[in-house]
Design a protein around this motif. Structure first.
Motif, short mmCIF file in Angstrom:
data_model
loop_
_atom_site.label_atom_id
_atom_site.label_comp_id
_atom_site.label_asym_id
_atom_site.label_seq_id
_atom_site.Cartn_x
_atom_site.Cartn_y
_atom_site.Cartn_z
N THR A 9 0.82 -1.27 0.37
CA THR A 9 0.20 0.27 0.03
C THR A 9 0.49 1.16 0.26
O THR A 9 0.54 2.58 -0.64
CB THR A 9 -0.94 0.00 1.32
N ILE A 10 1.71 1.60 1.05
CA ILE A 10 2.35 2.19 0.80
C ILE A 10 3.78 2.81 -0.35
O ILE A 10 3.98 3.62 -1.19
CB ILE A 10 3.52 1.90 2.28
N GLY A 11 3.98 1.66 -1.22
CA GLY A 11 4.31 1.01 -2.51
C GLY A 11 3.63 2.27 -3.16
O GLY A 11 3.60 2.98 -4.40
N ILE A 12 2.14 1.59 -3.28
CA ILE A 12 1.31 2.21 -4.04
C ILE A 12 0.60 3.62 -4.17
O ILE A 12 1.00 3.88 -5.11
CB ILE A 12 0.49 1.39 -4.78
N VAL A 13 1.14 4.49 -3.16
CA VAL A 13 0.76 5.17 -3.00
C VAL A 13 2.18 6.43 -3.34
O VAL A 13 1.43 7.60 -3.56
CB VAL A 13 0.20 5.62 -1.41
N ALA A 14 2.87 6.05 -2.83
CA ALA A 14 4.37 6.42 -3.52
C ALA A 14 4.36 6.73 -4.76
O ALA A 14 4.41 8.25 -5.11
CB ALA A 14 5.65 5.82 -2.73
N PHE A 15 4.28 5.65 -5.49
CA PHE A 15 4.65 6.13 -6.63
C PHE A 15 3.31 6.68 -7.40
O PHE A 15 3.52 7.40 -8.28
CB PHE A 15 4.19 4.10 -7.35
N TRP A 16 2.45 6.07 -7.18
CA TRP A 16 1.23 7.99 -7.11
C TRP A 16 1.43 9.11 -7.12
O TRP A 16 1.55 9.57 -7.81
CB TRP A 16 -0.03 7.19 -6.60
N ILE A 17 1.79 9.19 -5.81
CA ILE A 17 2.72 10.12 -5.92
C ILE A 17 3.70 11.19 -6.79
O ILE A 17 3.36 12.52 -7.42
CB ILE A 17 2.93 10.73 -4.49
N ALA A 18 4.65 9.95 -6.90
CA ALA A 18 5.76 10.48 -8.28
C ALA A 18 5.29 10.54 -9.70
O ALA A 18 5.67 11.63 -9.69
CB ALA A 18 7.04 9.35 -7.73
N ASN A 20 2.10 11.77 -10.24
CA ASN A 20 1.10 13.09 -10.38
C ASN A 20 2.52 14.50 -10.06
O ASN A 20 2.50 14.94 -11.00
CB ASN A 20 0.25 13.01 -9.31
N THR A 21 3.28 14.46 -9.65
CA THR A 21 4.39 15.23 -9.15
C THR A 21 4.73 15.43 -10.62
O THR A 21 5.09 16.04 -11.15
CB THR A 21 5.70 14.84 -8.12
N ALA A 22 5.32 14.57 -11.29
CA ALA A 22 6.37 14.67 -12.71
C ALA A 22 4.75 14.97 -13.35
O ALA A 22 5.50 15.84 -14.37
CB ALA A 22 6.49 12.94 -12.70
N TYR A 23 3.72 14.77 -13.38
CA TYR A 23 2.83 15.10 -14.51
C TYR A 23 2.36 17.17 -14.24
O TYR A 23 2.95 17.21 -15.13
CB TYR A 23 1.48 14.94 -14.55
#
Length: 101
Positions: A9-18, A20-23
């Motif tokens: 869950t932490i990995g998925i949330v971290a990937f999602w944040i990364a 969205n930040t790049a976008y």
């Protein structure tokens, strides 16, 4: 098993944040460009050279006849401290001008 679920869950949330930040960073960079430059960048994409060619037709009595062509070549050239875009437009039409209606 619970530890694995928490880490996943932490990995998925971290990937999602990364992602969205790049976008968001990319959208800000694009919005800072001028309208013409945005069009050139979107036309080229990741390529250094792109061409687009189209035929020119004239309607005859029964069908359309090809009387020429036109083309655009856009090239991205890296200079010492800047990026240059070279555009070439080529048009060839066979016939008499002005074209009779």
């Amino acid at each position: 098993m619970r530890l694995l679920t928490t880490l996943l869950t932490i990995g998925i949330v971290a990937f999602w944040i990364a992602m969205n930040t790049a976008y968001i960073r990319r959208q800000i960079e694009i919005s800072e460009q001028g309208r013409y430059e945005r069009g050139v960048v979107s036309f080229l994409g990741h390529d250094l050279r792109r061409e687009r060619w189209m035929a020119i037709y004239r309607k005859g009595e029964r069908m359309y006849r090809r009387i020429g062509y036109t083309g655009l070549t856009l090239e991205k050239i890296f200079g010492d401290q800047s990026v240059e875009y070279h555009a070439t437009v080529e048009t060839v039409v066979r016939g008499k001008f002005p074209l009779p209606l």
